[in-house]
Write a protein that holds these residues in place. Structure first.
Motif, PDB file in Angstrom:
ATOM      1  N   ASP A   1      16.929  -2.116  -6.983  1.00 17.94           N
ATOM      2  CA  ASP A   1      17.828  -2.527  -5.906  1.00 17.94           C
ATOM      3  C   ASP A   1      17.296  -2.111  -4.540  1.00 17.94           C
ATOM      4  O   ASP A   1      17.479  -2.812  -3.536  1.00 17.94           O
ATOM      5  N   VAL A   2      16.616  -0.960  -4.498  1.00 17.64           N
ATOM      6  CA  VAL A   2      16.154  -0.421  -3.228  1.00 17.64           C
ATOM      7  C   VAL A   2      15.068  -1.297  -2.610  1.00 17.64           C
ATOM      8  O   VAL A   2      14.997  -1.462  -1.387  1.00 17.64           O
ATOM      9  N   ILE A   3      14.234  -1.921  -3.460  1.00 13.68           N
ATOM     10  CA  ILE A   3      13.080  -2.651  -2.925  1.00 13.68           C
ATOM     11  C   ILE A   3      13.161  -4.162  -3.111  1.00 13.68           C
ATOM     12  O   ILE A   3      12.260  -4.881  -2.699  1.00 13.68           O
ATOM     13  N   SER A   4      14.225  -4.661  -3.699  1.00 13.89           N
ATOM     14  CA  SER A   4      14.309  -6.094  -3.988  1.00 13.89           C
ATOM     15  C   SER A   4      14.215  -6.946  -2.718  1.00 13.89           C
ATOM     16  O   SER A   4      13.685  -8.055  -2.741  1.00 13.89           O
ATOM     17  N   HIS A   5      14.712  -6.420  -1.583  1.00 10.58           N
ATOM     18  CA  HIS A   5      14.682  -7.189  -0.344  1.00 10.58           C
ATOM     19  C   HIS A   5      13.279  -7.340   0.228  1.00 10.58           C
ATOM     20  O   HIS A   5      13.037  -8.150   1.128  1.00 10.58           O
ATOM     21  N   LEU A   6      12.316  -6.562  -0.285  1.00  8.26           N
ATOM     22  CA  LEU A   6      10.955  -6.647   0.216  1.00  8.26           C
ATOM     23  C   LEU A   6      10.207  -7.856  -0.333  1.00  8.26           C
ATOM     24  O   LEU A   6       9.157  -8.230   0.178  1.00  8.26           O
ATOM     25  N   LEU A   7      10.751  -8.482  -1.385  1.00  9.02           N
ATOM     26  CA  LEU A   7      10.135  -9.643  -1.994  1.00  9.02           C
ATOM     27  C   LEU A   7      10.829 -10.908  -1.520  1.00  9.02           C
ATOM     28  O   LEU A   7      12.026 -10.895  -1.214  1.00  9.02           O
ATOM     29  N   ASN A   8      10.079 -11.995  -1.451  1.00  7.68           N
ATOM     30  CA  ASN A   8      10.700 -13.250  -1.030  1.00  7.68           C
ATOM     31  C   ASN A   8      11.485 -13.878  -2.182  1.00  7.68           C
ATOM     32  O   ASN A   8      11.605 -13.300  -3.258  1.00  7.68           O
ATOM     33  N   SER A   9      12.011 -15.078  -1.954  1.00  2.07           N
ATOM     34  CA  SER A   9      12.887 -15.714  -2.949  1.00  2.07           C
ATOM     35  C   SER A   9      12.168 -16.011  -4.260  1.00  2.07           C
ATOM     36  O   SER A   9      12.798 -16.172  -5.304  1.00  2.07           O
ATOM     37  N   LYS A  10      10.828 -16.067  -4.214  1.00  2.00           N
ATOM     38  CA  LYS A  10      10.057 -16.320  -5.429  1.00  2.00           C
ATOM     39  C   LYS A  10       9.588 -15.032  -6.104  1.00  2.00           C
ATOM     40  O   LYS A  10       8.799 -15.060  -7.043  1.00  2.00           O
ATOM     41  N   GLY A  11      10.082 -13.898  -5.604  1.00  2.00           N
ATOM     42  CA  GLY A  11       9.692 -12.622  -6.187  1.00  2.00           C
ATOM     43  C   GLY A  11       8.287 -12.214  -5.806  1.00  2.00           C
ATOM     44  O   GLY A  11       7.609 -11.508  -6.543  1.00  2.00           O
ATOM     45  N   HIS A  12       7.843 -12.638  -4.624  1.00  2.00           N
ATOM     46  CA  HIS A  12       6.459 -12.419  -4.173  1.00  2.00           C
ATOM     47  C   HIS A  12       6.438 -11.386  -3.057  1.00  2.00           C
ATOM     48  O   HIS A  12       7.197 -11.471  -2.096  1.00  2.00           O
ATOM     49  N   LEU A  13       5.535 -10.377  -3.171  1.00  2.00           N
ATOM     50  CA  LEU A  13       5.390  -9.313  -2.175  1.00  2.00           C
ATOM     51  C   LEU A  13       4.184  -9.628  -1.303  1.00  2.00           C
ATOM     52  O   LEU A  13       3.088  -9.874  -1.810  1.00  2.00           O
ATOM     53  N   ASN A  14       4.366  -9.616   0.010  1.00  2.00           N
ATOM     54  CA  ASN A  14       3.298 -10.003   0.943  1.00  2.00           C
ATOM     55  C   ASN A  14       2.397  -8.813   1.283  1.00  2.00           C
ATOM     56  O   ASN A  14       2.473  -8.228   2.357  1.00  2.00           O
TER      57      ASN A  14
ATOM     58  N   LEU B   1      -3.395 -14.819  -3.666  1.00  2.00           N
ATOM     59  CA  LEU B   1      -2.975 -15.766  -4.698  1.00  2.00           C
ATOM     60  C   LEU B   1      -1.523 -16.127  -4.433  1.00  2.00           C
ATOM     61  O   LEU B   1      -0.621 -15.323  -4.631  1.00  2.00           O
ATOM     62  N   GLN B   2      -1.278 -17.338  -3.974  1.00  2.00           N
ATOM     63  CA  GLN B   2       0.063 -17.756  -3.554  1.00  2.00           C
ATOM     64  C   GLN B   2       0.734 -18.574  -4.655  1.00  2.00           C
ATOM     65  O   GLN B   2       0.944 -19.786  -4.523  1.00  2.00           O
ATOM     66  N   VAL B   3       1.016 -17.943  -5.765  1.00  2.00           N
ATOM     67  CA  VAL B   3       1.755 -18.605  -6.852  1.00  2.00           C
ATOM     68  C   VAL B   3       2.892 -17.696  -7.281  1.00  2.00           C
ATOM     69  O   VAL B   3       2.785 -16.469  -7.214  1.00  2.00           O
ATOM     70  N   ALA B   4       3.990 -18.290  -7.724  1.00  2.00           N
ATOM     71  CA  ALA B   4       5.139 -17.498  -8.155  1.00  2.00           C
ATOM     72  C   ALA B   4       4.823 -16.743  -9.433  1.00  2.00           C
ATOM     73  O   ALA B   4       5.220 -15.587  -9.606  1.00  2.00           O
ATOM     74  N   ASN B   5       4.109 -17.409 -10.377  1.00  2.00           N
ATOM     75  CA  ASN B   5       3.764 -16.791 -11.657  1.00  2.00           C
ATOM     76  C   ASN B   5       2.254 -16.822 -11.842  1.00  2.00           C
ATOM     77  O   ASN B   5       1.638 -17.891 -11.786  1.00  2.00           O
TER      78      ASN B   5
END
Length: 580
Positions: free
Chosen positions: A433-446, A499-503
């Motif tokens: 919960d603490v870090i979920s906002h750091l990822l975008n809607s696709k679950g990707h960390l920049n 690598l810009q893919v969701a999975n």
């Protein structure tokens, strides 16, 4: 019959010269309707000519003479100005994106506000040139000469200045994110408030440079020479400075939070009243007063003859004192010198670390292991004497197993989770919960692969930084990772935001997944697959199968999957991402 000599590209095209002589407005109109034609002014003579705002896109100006020409606002996008003479010319506000200026001479030219993004300035001369506020993003400037040039407030992120000269140049306030300056020479340059975040300055010369308030966070200063440089109030957070020379440099009020130095880093004669151990001038050191002469070097110089002891479940200081005294007597009898406790840190969650200096001729690893084992033996004896025996025997057993031939329990699961890794112990305190906002809607960390690699190297105290060349067995190899109290040889496959893919699928791991094949050829027991997004079930099954193959041949083999969420937890746990 009169036969006209055919025009060659070794001279300016006479038709184009005639059109240009009719005036800039007429020329620009002609260009507008003839964009498929490449104007040729090869070796043309334009000294002192007014060509302001002319349209020279993709034009040929190789070896042209444009000394003191007025080229203000002219458009040279993708033009060829290789070996052109532009000394003293006015190129302020000119458009030179992707232009070829290699070997050109722009000494004394005014390029203020010029657009040089992706331009090629290799081997160009820009001595005393004015480039105030110009854009050089992604430009290629290898071995260019910017001596005494004014580059204040330039934007040159991701540009390549390897081997370039900046003698007495002014780069105050320059934006230089992830820019390459390997082997560049900044002798006596002014770089106040320059932003070098993530920049590469390996082997650079910054002797007597003014780096006041410069930001080197995440930069690589390995093997750089900063002798006599002024780094007052500079930001060196997470800076990699292996074998860098800071001799006689001024580090007063600099931030050195988690900077990465080693025994080859030279801190002799550093001038410094105080430093900050956290960003934003937090945790002043020393807390009271100032460093006395030479104190900074003594406190922060990394010694070659030093080892670290780690106690993960607290420590009995009485037992340590007795064990230390016993070891010290043996060391003194054998080498005529003593052990010295340099520092100790209580890091929370029962983790205590100590750094101990030993004689150069002694075997530090042997002394460390004997001291650690004897401390736990005495701790158990003291506990028994005090009637407080609990379960210390298991700790001693673990230590003896480590000294002999440490192995995982044969029945232990072949998969290891990031929370099981002692070296990443802080991760346990970070919920999803603490870090979920750091990822975008696709679950990707920049976050880039290079940054993740550097983070792991720093956490694991891995001194060697492997360059990514595409055919290696792994992206990071270490024997410093600890699982269950035991050090394990570990090979990492790392994937960042490149690598810009969701999975991430097997096809994303090299040709036909050959990165995974090479990874499992590494001489390791633990294989870690990391990506800043989701990792597909197909990869997990493939890795599981390869692990089972190794185990069927009697080898110790385990794997760990670190997806975007766990990557964010790791960075957050070690204060490497912004929680807001």
């Amino acid at each position: 019959m009169l036969i006209l000599a055919e025009w060659t590209n070794e001279a300016p095209d006479p038709v184009h010269l005639t059109l240009l002589q009719q005036g800039i407005d007429s020329w620009n109109q002609w260009r507008l309707h003839n964009q498929e034609i490449t104007p040729s002014f090869h070796k043309a003579q334009f000294q002192g000519v007014d060509l302001a705002k002319a349209d020279f896109r993709k034009a040929e100006f190789k070896e042209a003479d444009l000394k003191k020409a007025n080229l203000e606002g002219a458009n040279f996008t993708k033009a060829n100005l290789s070996k052109a003479d532009l000394r003293g010319s006015n190129l302020s506000g000119a458009f030179l994106e992707e232009a070829n200026l290699s070997d050109a001479d722009l000494s004394g030219a005014d390029l203020s506000g010029a657009h040089l993004n992706k331009a090629n300035l290799s081997n160009a001369k820009l001595i005393s040139a004015q480039l105030i506020g110009s854009g050089l993003a992604d430009a290629t400037c290898g071995r260019a000469n910017f001596s005494e040039a004014n580059l204040c407030r330039i934007g040159a992120h991701r540009a390549n200045f390897s081997g370039a000269l900046f003698l007495k140049a002014n780069l105050s306030g320059a934006i230089l994110f992830s820019t390459h300056f390997d082997g560049a020479d900044f002798n006596q340059a002014i770089l106040c408030k320059a932003r070098f975040e993530g920049a590469h300055l390996s082997g650079a010369t910054l002797i007597n440079a003014d780096l006041c308030e410069a930001n080197f966070s995440w930069a690589d200063l390995s093997n750089a020479n900063l002798t006599g440089a002024c780094l007052s109030r500079a930001n060196l957070t997470w800076t990699r400075a292996l074998a860098a020379n800071f001799s006689e440099a001024n580090l007063d009020e600099a931030c050195i939070e988690d900077w990465h130095i080693n025994s080859s880093t030279n801190l002799s004669k550093v001038a410094c009243k105080c430093v900050y151990l956290k960003a934003n001038q937090q945790e002043r050191y020393p807390h009271d007063g100032d460093f006395i002469l030479g104190e900074f070097s003594k406190r922060f110089q990394v010694l070659k003859n030093i080892f670290e002891l780690s106690f993960r479940n607290g420590i009995s200081w009485k037992a340590l004192a007795l064990a230390f005294n016993e070891s010290n007597i043996r060391v003194f009898n054998d080498f005529g010198d003593e052990l010295f406790l340099q520092e100790y840190k209580v890091l929370g969650d029962g983790l205590v670390t100590l750094k101990i200096i030993y004689p150069l001729q002694a075997n530090g690893i042997k002394i460390r292991d004997e001291l650690e084992c004897r401390t736990h033996e005495l701790e158990l004896q003291i506990a028994r004497l005090e009637g407080e025996v609990r379960s210390k025997d298991s700790t001693i057993t673990t230590l003896f197993e480590r000294l002999l031939q440490p192995k995982f329990n044969a029945h232990q699961s072949r998969r290891i989770y990031i929370d099981d890794i002692d070296s990443f112990a802080r991760v346990k305190d970070v919920s999803f919960d603490v870090i979920s906002h750091l990822l975008n809607s696709k679950g990707h960390l920049n976050v880039s692969e290079d940054k993740i690699q550097i983070v792991l190297e720093v956490i694991l105290n891995e001194k060697f930084h492997k360059k990514d060349w595409g055919g290696e067995y792994n992206d990071l190899y270490t024997s410093n990772l600890i699982v269950g109290g035991v050090r394990r040889s570990t090979a990492f496959l790392l994937k960042g935001n490149g690598l810009q893919v969701a999975n991430m699928e097997i096809k994303h791991c090299g040709k036909n997944g050959d990165q995974l094949l090479r990874l499992f050829e590494s001489p390791a027991e633990l294989f870690v697959i990391q990506y800043v997004g989701n990792i597909s079930e197909a990869i997990v099954k493939d890795v599981e199968g390869k692990t089972d193959q190794l185990r069927s041949r009697g080898k110790q083999a385990y794997y760990c999957i670190i997806n975007g969420l766990d990557t964010a937890r790791l960075l957050y746990a070690y204060s490497l991402v912004n929680p807001d």
